[in-house]
Enzyme design. Structure first.
Site, short mmCIF file in Angstrom:
data_model
loop_
_atom_site.label_atom_id
_atom_site.label_comp_id
_atom_site.label_asym_id
_atom_site.label_seq_id
_atom_site.Cartn_x
_atom_site.Cartn_y
_atom_site.Cartn_z
CG ASP A 1 -19.86 -27.01 -0.13
OD1 ASP A 1 -19.87 -27.76 -1.14
OD2 ASP A 1 -19.77 -25.78 -0.24
CG HIS B 1 -23.94 -29.14 -1.41
ND1 HIS B 1 -23.47 -27.90 -1.77
CD2 HIS B 1 -24.97 -28.91 -0.55
CE1 HIS B 1 -24.17 -26.95 -1.15
NE2 HIS B 1 -25.08 -27.55 -0.39
#
Ligand SMILES: *[C@@H]1O[C@H](CO)[C@@H](O)[C@H](O)[C@H]1NC(C)=O
Ligand SMILES: *[C@@H]1O[C@H](CO)[C@@H](O)[C@H](O)[C@H]1NC(C)=O
Length: 401
Positions: free
Chosen positions: A227, A250
């Site tokens: 993430d 991310h």
């Protein structure tokens, strides 16, 4: 006479001190009292639960009148969820970790806890070294399977809440169940030389999450995760990140903001000298398409290299997964004064620069200065809606501001 007495007392005190201290540390703090977790019964075999020994070592260090050092020698220590609470008598407590802290391979043991290692209301805590192995992969598999709704959320590996003067140095965090490190409601925090490692497809395993905190610095840190590498929530002020390597992951993300109607803003955030490799985003600011009094003001992204990043530069104020709970479909968050300077490298998609700002609150003071992004096999472009600002120097793709 008065002076002699006080002199004698001091000498007697020093002697008593030397005789009755468990031991005197040599390293970081010359006068720190050392508490080894082994003398509180911790076992370094990786299978005996050492939770109580760690909590007892903390209690002793916390009650110490001097600086205290909790030593965790080489070995593997099986630990359940723990909270290390202030207020402590000791003004400085150092965890010196040469070993690996391991969580149970059964994810249900930690799964319902908010945190694995949680510090609450502490001041002057330093963590030096150590590996945290949360063994999160079984929980990720559960979350990625068809019975995801039955899986627990999972625990953050290391969190600091309502704390100040915190230092984390040379720590490695492996395979957290949820976030790796959370800084929440803190002031004066330094994180340096930290490594975060988790699989690129591991859900919710943000590297470092900062919110409601002031004066946080992150240096020389490498994050490979599933993430956000660093996620920045409401109430973050004076955050500095330098020498950050990210990917897989991310990217570095301010937001998602506008989760709440009443929300603290994000102010004065700097990213300097960062590299993103194969990440979903590079530098992102993201808000829900919902009403909110939140804001983002004063952000600088300086000297950033992108390597095959899907969205190198992105502001997205239209976040509304499944179009649920965004009645007005515009974001109340005001974004202003954002500088992108010396950003270079490659985009994995054609839209290398995207400013999708709020129709109700256009972004203002967006500046692009020497931006050079290319794409391997197509021309790159930029996309703007409701974005006001200016481009300086060479800017590729051509600015749409
Ligand atoms: C970060 O690493 C660089 C290069 O290794 C070093 O010069 C610098 O002092 C480090 N900074 C911090 C704050 O650790
Ligand atoms: C912004 O934050 C940095 C620390 O990250 C601090 O040194 C600087 O003074 C802050 N700037 C303002 C205008 O508050």
């Amino acid at each position: 006479m008065v002076q002699l007495t006080s002199c004698f007392c001091t000498l007697a005190f020093i002697l008593l001190h030397i005789l009755y201290q468990p031991s005197i540390a040599a390293a970081a703090d010359e006068t720190a009292t050392i508490y080894s977790v082994l003398s509180f019964g911790a076992k370094r075999n990786g299978v005996t639960d050492s939770t109580q020994a760690f909590l007892d070592a903390w209690a002793a260090a916390c009650a110490s009148l001097d600086s205290a050092e909790i030593n965790v020698p080489k070995g593997r220590y099986l630990l359940n969820s723990m909270t290390f609470k202030g207020d402590c008598k000791s003004a400085q407590i150092t965890f010196r970790i040469d070993g690996t802290l391991v969580a149970s391979p059964d994810y249900r043991v930690l799964g319902q806890a908010n945190n694995w290692l949680g510090f609450e209301g502490v001041s002057g805590v330093t963590i030096i070294g150590g590996t945290l192995d949360a063994k999160g992969s079984a929980l990720w598999a559960c979350k990625l399977s068809s019975k995801a709704s039955n899986c627990p959320d999972g625990a953050t590996s290391l969190s600091f809440t309502n704390s100040k003067n915190i230092r984390v140095e040379g720590l490695m965090s492996l395979n957290s169940q949820m976030y790796h490190i959370v800084i929440n409601g803190c002031q004066d925090v330094l994180i340096q030389g930290v490594k975060v490692i988790a699989a690129g497809n591991s859900p919710n395993t943000d590297g470092i999450h900062v919110q409601f905190s002031k004066n946080v610095a992150i240096f020389n840190t490498s994050i490979k995760t599933g993430d956000d590498c660093v996620s920045i929530g409401p109430g973050t002020k004076d955050l500095w990140m330098e020498h950050i390597s990210c990917g897989p992951g991310h990217g570095i993300s301010i937001g998602s903001l506008a989760k709440d109607l009443e929300e603290e803003g994000v102010q004065n955030v700097t990213v300097k000298n960062a590299i993103f490799k194969g990440t979903q985003n590079g530098v992102r600011i993201k808000s829900w398409a919902r009403r909110s009094n939140g804001f983002v003001q004063g952000v600088q992204f300086l000297d950033v290299e992108m390597v095959d990043v899907q969205n190198p530069i992105v502001i997205d104020q239209n976040y509304c997964p499944h179009n649920l709970n965004c009645p007005a479909q515009v974001s109340g968050v005001k974004i202003s004064d954002v500088l992108y300077q010396n950003i270079r490298g490659t985009s994995a998609t054609a839209v290398a620069v995207k400013f999708a700002c709020s129709a109700a609150n256009p972004c203002s003071g967006i500046r692009l200065k020497n931006v050079n992004l290319a794409c391997r096999n197509q021309a790159v472009q930029s996309y703007c809606t409701n974005a006001i600002g200016k481009a300086y120097g060479t800017v590729q793709p051509n600015s749409c501001l």
